[in-house]
Design an enzyme around this catalytic site. Structure first.
Site, PDB file in Angstrom:
ATOM      1  N   LYS A  10      -3.040   5.757  17.159  1.00 51.61           N
ATOM      2  CA  LYS A  10      -2.947   4.410  17.726  1.00 51.61           C
ATOM      3  C   LYS A  10      -3.604   4.317  19.117  1.00 51.61           C
ATOM      4  O   LYS A  10      -3.895   5.349  19.748  1.00 51.61           O
ATOM      5  CB  LYS A  10      -1.463   4.010  17.798  1.00 51.61           C
ATOM      6  CG  LYS A  10      -0.804   3.888  16.416  1.00 51.61           C
ATOM      7  CD  LYS A  10       0.598   3.314  16.544  1.00 51.61           C
ATOM      8  CE  LYS A  10       1.257   3.165  15.182  1.00 51.61           C
ATOM      9  NZ  LYS A  10       2.564   2.483  15.287  1.00 51.61           N
ATOM     10  N   TYR A  50      -0.301  -5.077   8.724  1.00 48.88           N
ATOM     11  CA  TYR A  50       1.138  -5.051   9.004  1.00 48.88           C
ATOM     12  C   TYR A  50       1.858  -6.265   8.399  1.00 48.88           C
ATOM     13  O   TYR A  50       2.948  -6.621   8.856  1.00 48.88           O
ATOM     14  CB  TYR A  50       1.377  -4.972  10.510  1.00 48.88           C
ATOM     15  CG  TYR A  50       1.225  -3.568  11.073  1.00 48.88           C
ATOM     16  CD1 TYR A  50       2.072  -2.527  10.659  1.00 48.88           C
ATOM     17  CD2 TYR A  50       0.257  -3.266  12.016  1.00 48.88           C
ATOM     18  CE1 TYR A  50       1.944  -1.246  11.175  1.00 48.88           C
ATOM     19  CE2 TYR A  50       0.124  -1.965  12.536  1.00 48.88           C
ATOM     20  CZ  TYR A  50       0.975  -0.977  12.109  1.00 48.88           C
ATOM     21  OH  TYR A  50       0.856   0.298  12.613  1.00 48.88           O
ATOM     22  N   ASN A 113       3.830   4.457  19.920  1.00 50.54           N
ATOM     23  CA  ASN A 113       4.371   5.701  19.343  1.00 50.54           C
ATOM     24  C   ASN A 113       3.290   6.593  18.748  1.00 50.54           C
ATOM     25  O   ASN A 113       3.570   7.445  17.902  1.00 50.54           O
ATOM     26  CB  ASN A 113       5.507   5.399  18.355  1.00 50.54           C
ATOM     27  CG  ASN A 113       5.051   4.594  17.162  1.00 50.54           C
ATOM     28  OD1 ASN A 113       3.892   4.200  17.080  1.00 50.54           O
ATOM     29  ND2 ASN A 113       5.951   4.360  16.227  1.00 50.54           N
ATOM     30  N   HIS A 116       0.689   6.354  13.114  1.00 56.65           N
ATOM     31  CA  HIS A 116       1.293   5.690  11.945  1.00 56.65           C
ATOM     32  C   HIS A 116       1.038   6.574  10.732  1.00 56.65           C
ATOM     33  O   HIS A 116      -0.008   7.208  10.629  1.00 56.65           O
ATOM     34  CB  HIS A 116       0.624   4.327  11.710  1.00 56.65           C
ATOM     35  CG  HIS A 116       0.899   3.752  10.349  1.00 56.65           C
ATOM     36  ND1 HIS A 116       2.027   3.026  10.079  1.00 56.65           N
ATOM     37  CD2 HIS A 116       0.216   3.853   9.172  1.00 56.65           C
ATOM     38  CE1 HIS A 116       2.020   2.671   8.793  1.00 56.65           C
ATOM     39  NE2 HIS A 116       0.928   3.162   8.235  1.00 56.65           N
ATOM     40  N   GLU A 127      -2.948   1.323   1.724  1.00 57.03           N
ATOM     41  CA  GLU A 127      -3.442   1.470   3.101  1.00 57.03           C
ATOM     42  C   GLU A 127      -4.775   2.215   3.143  1.00 57.03           C
ATOM     43  O   GLU A 127      -5.662   1.881   3.946  1.00 57.03           O
ATOM     44  CB  GLU A 127      -2.397   2.199   3.945  1.00 57.03           C
ATOM     45  CG  GLU A 127      -1.142   1.363   4.165  1.00 57.03           C
ATOM     46  CD  GLU A 127      -0.067   2.055   4.991  1.00 57.03           C
ATOM     47  OE1 GLU A 127       0.976   1.436   5.224  1.00 57.03           O
ATOM     48  OE2 GLU A 127      -0.276   3.213   5.422  1.00 57.03           O
TER      49      GLU A 127
HETATM   50  P1  CMP Z   1       4.410   2.031  12.312  1.00 51.72           P
HETATM   51  O1  CMP Z   1       4.719   3.274  11.551  1.00 51.72           O
HETATM   52  O2  CMP Z   1       2.979   1.827  12.680  1.00 51.72           O
HETATM   53  O3  CMP Z   1       4.906   0.751  11.463  1.00 51.72           O
HETATM   54  C1  CMP Z   1       5.301  -0.466  12.078  1.00 51.72           C
HETATM   55  C2  CMP Z   1       5.336  -0.372  13.555  1.00 51.72           C
HETATM   56  O4  CMP Z   1       6.003  -1.379  14.246  1.00 51.72           O
HETATM   57  C3  CMP Z   1       6.064   0.902  13.942  1.00 51.72           C
HETATM   58  O5  CMP Z   1       5.290   2.019  13.633  1.00 51.72           O
HETATM   59  C4  CMP Z   1       6.319   0.668  15.429  1.00 51.72           C
HETATM   60  O6  CMP Z   1       5.330   1.223  16.251  1.00 51.72           O
HETATM   61  C5  CMP Z   1       6.222  -0.857  15.560  1.00 51.72           C
HETATM   62  N1  CMP Z   1       7.391  -1.434  16.188  1.00 51.72           N
HETATM   63  C6  CMP Z   1       7.360  -2.135  17.340  1.00 51.72           C
HETATM   64  N2  CMP Z   1       8.581  -2.540  17.658  1.00 51.72           N
HETATM   65  C7  CMP Z   1       9.433  -2.071  16.715  1.00 51.72           C
HETATM   66  C8  CMP Z   1      10.844  -2.157  16.514  1.00 51.72           C
HETATM   67  N3  CMP Z   1      11.635  -2.809  17.358  1.00 51.72           N
HETATM   68  N4  CMP Z   1      11.356  -1.536  15.423  1.00 51.72           N
HETATM   69  C9  CMP Z   1      10.551  -0.875  14.548  1.00 51.72           C
HETATM   70  N5  CMP Z   1       9.198  -0.774  14.691  1.00 51.72           N
HETATM   71  C10 CMP Z   1       8.659  -1.362  15.768  1.00 51.72           C
END
Ligand code: CMP
Length: 139
Positions: A10, A50, A113, A116, A127
């Protein structure tokens, strides 16, 4: 069983020069990177990718963040790739992630984070097809 999963490095991790460190962790854990490219998501791309989260309160911020800088998308191949990559990534919130997982090592917040990974084989296929054509996957 040999499987494929989609990984995204990311914007927060690309900005901090972590592509090499993350790829090293992947290869050390016996993932083969069979496709990889860097790109900048458009708003439409992020909203489509998403789409399952579109009703969530974090959706707009998530799309804004994912379009804020380059990302690296990858197809990873290994035994049990989907489950194994989720273990190596760690929990969505880096604060809750196990020691030595990618998100524990590099993640800054639930949004930033660092990586993904697909959450099921069905989503992995969707995906992977979202980002790659078959001739880009050098298996
Ligand atoms: P990802 O695995 O990319 O899939 C959805 C993303 O939403 C997740 O990782 C997080 O980085 C993002 N995200 C942002 N805010 C939240 C939240 N409050 N709870 C869960 N996912 C979140």
């Amino acid at each position: 069983m040999t499987e494929y999963t989609l990984s995204i490095i990311k914007p927060d991790a690309v900005k901090r020069n972590l592509i090499g460190k993350i790829n090293s962790i992947l290869e050390t854990n016996n993932f083969k990177i069979v496709a990889q490219k860097m790109l900048l998501l458009s708003s439409v791309d992020a909203e489509t990718f998403y789409g399952v989260h579109k009703e969530k309160p974090f959706f707009i911020d998530l799309c804004k963040y994912m379009t804020s800088g380059p990302i690296v998308v990858q197809v990873l191949k290994s035994n049990d790739a989907v489950k194994k990559y989720r273990e190596i990534m760690g929990a969505t919130n880096p604060q809750n992630a196990d020691e030595n997982t990618i998100r524990k090592l590099f993640g800054k917040s639930v949004e930033e984070n660092s990586v993904h990974g697909s959450d099921s084989n069905e989503n992995a296929e969707t995906e992977i097809n979202f980002f790659f054509s078959s001739r880009e996957i050098l298996d």
